[in-house]
Design an enzyme around this catalytic site. Structure first.
Site, short mmCIF file in Angstrom:
data_model
loop_
_atom_site.label_atom_id
_atom_site.label_comp_id
_atom_site.label_asym_id
_atom_site.label_seq_id
_atom_site.Cartn_x
_atom_site.Cartn_y
_atom_site.Cartn_z
N CYS A 84 15.10 26.73 -38.68
CA CYS A 84 16.42 27.36 -38.65
C CYS A 84 16.81 27.84 -37.27
O CYS A 84 17.94 28.27 -37.05
CB CYS A 84 16.47 28.51 -39.65
SG CYS A 84 16.53 27.94 -41.37
N ASP A 139 20.75 21.98 -46.73
CA ASP A 139 20.08 22.57 -45.58
C ASP A 139 19.07 21.56 -45.03
O ASP A 139 18.32 20.96 -45.79
CB ASP A 139 19.36 23.86 -45.98
CG ASP A 139 19.34 24.88 -44.84
OD1 ASP A 139 19.04 24.47 -43.71
OD2 ASP A 139 19.62 26.06 -45.09
N LYS A 141 19.88 26.06 -35.68
CA LYS A 141 21.24 26.25 -36.20
C LYS A 141 22.21 26.55 -35.07
O LYS A 141 21.84 27.13 -34.04
CB LYS A 141 21.27 27.40 -37.21
CG LYS A 141 20.56 27.11 -38.51
CD LYS A 141 20.58 28.30 -39.45
CE LYS A 141 21.94 28.53 -40.05
NZ LYS A 141 21.90 29.54 -41.13
N ASP A 166 28.65 32.68 -47.35
CA ASP A 166 27.57 32.84 -48.31
C ASP A 166 26.61 31.66 -48.26
O ASP A 166 26.79 30.70 -47.51
CB ASP A 166 28.14 33.02 -49.72
CG ASP A 166 27.40 34.10 -50.50
OD1 ASP A 166 26.16 34.15 -50.39
OD2 ASP A 166 28.05 34.89 -51.19
N ASP A 167 25.56 31.73 -49.10
CA ASP A 167 24.46 30.78 -49.01
C ASP A 167 24.76 29.43 -49.66
O ASP A 167 24.18 28.41 -49.28
CB ASP A 167 23.21 31.38 -49.67
CG ASP A 167 22.75 32.64 -48.96
OD1 ASP A 167 22.41 32.54 -47.77
OD2 ASP A 167 22.76 33.71 -49.59
#
Length: 346
Positions: free
Chosen positions: A15, A66, A18, A48-49
């Site tokens: 991550c 993801d 990103k 949000d996710d």
């Protein structure tokens, strides 16, 4: 195959690769307004996710995607981490995964088929653990290895938990320790011990199963998972969504021990600096906190824990649920209070 180090192909792993939150906000602001059907319960409004779309009074679909470049050299571990991270977004909305689609981008002229196969095996192993199939996917030939999932889940519309529902006087609970990005930076520098690597794999491959169970508790008002923007960034999104301020006790933060030692020695990812540049004006650090503490709260977490806002009276129940469903000892780290939408660490 053993001589191939996946991280040599990636400019930023996990991550940590990103797009910085400030840059992402600018890019999203350029998008023309889209359709907003009444049944779209969660879209892009609060960062949000996952997206949530209501099918009927009892069922809604949770959809997310993801993917990232390697954070570790072992292909099987990379696949497991990427898959765990992707499914976390479904759990963070209170959903239960039902299937996944694989996202695969590989430099076919540099990676043998056996290596790519091991990445896919790792992802499939996590999906089996979650009780879901990898039902399809898409693959392309690219310069850097990329792997991840589209995660599809279901949730009762009444049980959806967003990052925007926190209430004044809620306590904040974190389900996994911080420091994964720092450990990944240490790995790249050859500074990570075998024990710390094992800790890194343990936490990044632990499914955030607690999210689905916590959605059954009415005293849980908001949830998100801590990933690439670090604890400070994702908590700031929670503050902005709820119009409240967060007060965090830095000493209460659960930390991976070797990550603390590494960051004190100056080891950190470039992403932590980009994160601070993007949102640092909305983060307040007590005068006793210095640079290493700043690096830690902005550290990008790959497959990080759930950040939960709940009534203080339900804290014990939430902690017990986390322990029961995923074997992780969560910790109370702070609370939500009235005030400007900033995060205060003291």
């Amino acid at each position: 195959m053993d001589s191939i180090k996946l991280t040599q192909f990636s400019h930023g792993g996990g991550c940590g690769c990103k797009i910085a939150p400030g840059v992402l906000s600018d890019l999203l602001a350029r998008m023309p307004p889209g359709l907003l059907p009444a049944d779209l319960l969660v879209g892009t409004a609060t960062a949000d996710d996952a997206a949530v779309y209501r099918l009927n009074d009892r069922q809604a679909v949770v959809a997310t995607t993801d993917f990232f470049t390697p954070i570790v050299d072992d292909p099987y571990d990379f696949g497991r981490i990427a898959a765990t991270n992707a499914l976390s977004d479904v759990y963070a909305m209170g959903g239960t995964p039902i299937m996944a689609l694989a996202i695969v981008g590989m430099p076919l002229d540099k990676l043998p088929a056996e290596v790519i196969g091991r990445i896919l095996e790792g992802g499939a192993a996590v999906c089996r653990e979650a009780g879901i199939p990898v039902a399809g996917g898409h693959s392309i030939d690219v310069l850097e290895p990329i792997y991840g999932l589209v995660g599809i889940g279901v949730v009762d519309p009444a049980r959806v938990r967003t990052n925007a529902g926190a209430r004044e006087d809620d306590v904040l609970i974190l389900s996994k320790p911080l420091g994964v990005g720092i450990l990944s930076a240490g790995l790249k520098k050859g500074l990570l011990s075998e024990a710390a690597y094992a800790e890194m794999i343990r936490w990044t491959t632990m499914l955030n199963r607690a999210g689905a169970a916590l959605a059954e508790c009415e005293a849980v008002h908001a949830m998100t998972d801590v990933t690439g923007f670090g604890l400070a960034g994702h908590l700031l999104e929670m503050c902005r969504g709820s119009g409240l301020q967060a007060m965090v006790d830095f000493d209460a933060l659960p930390l991976i021990a070797e990550a603390r030692d590494l960051v004190k020695g100056g080891v950190a990812t470039g992403a932590s600096t980009r994160n601070w540049t993007s949102y640092g004006t909305s983060i307040q650090l007590d005068g006793a906190l210095g640079e290493w503490q700043q690096k830690l709260v902005t550290d990008p977490q790959t497959s990080g824990g759930l950040l939960i806002a709940c009534e203080a009276s339900a804290a014990t129940q939430v902690l017990e649920t986390i322990q029961r469903t995923q074997g992780s000892a969560g910790k109370v780290i702070g609370r939500m209070v009235r005030g400007d939408s900033v995060v205060r660490f003291a």
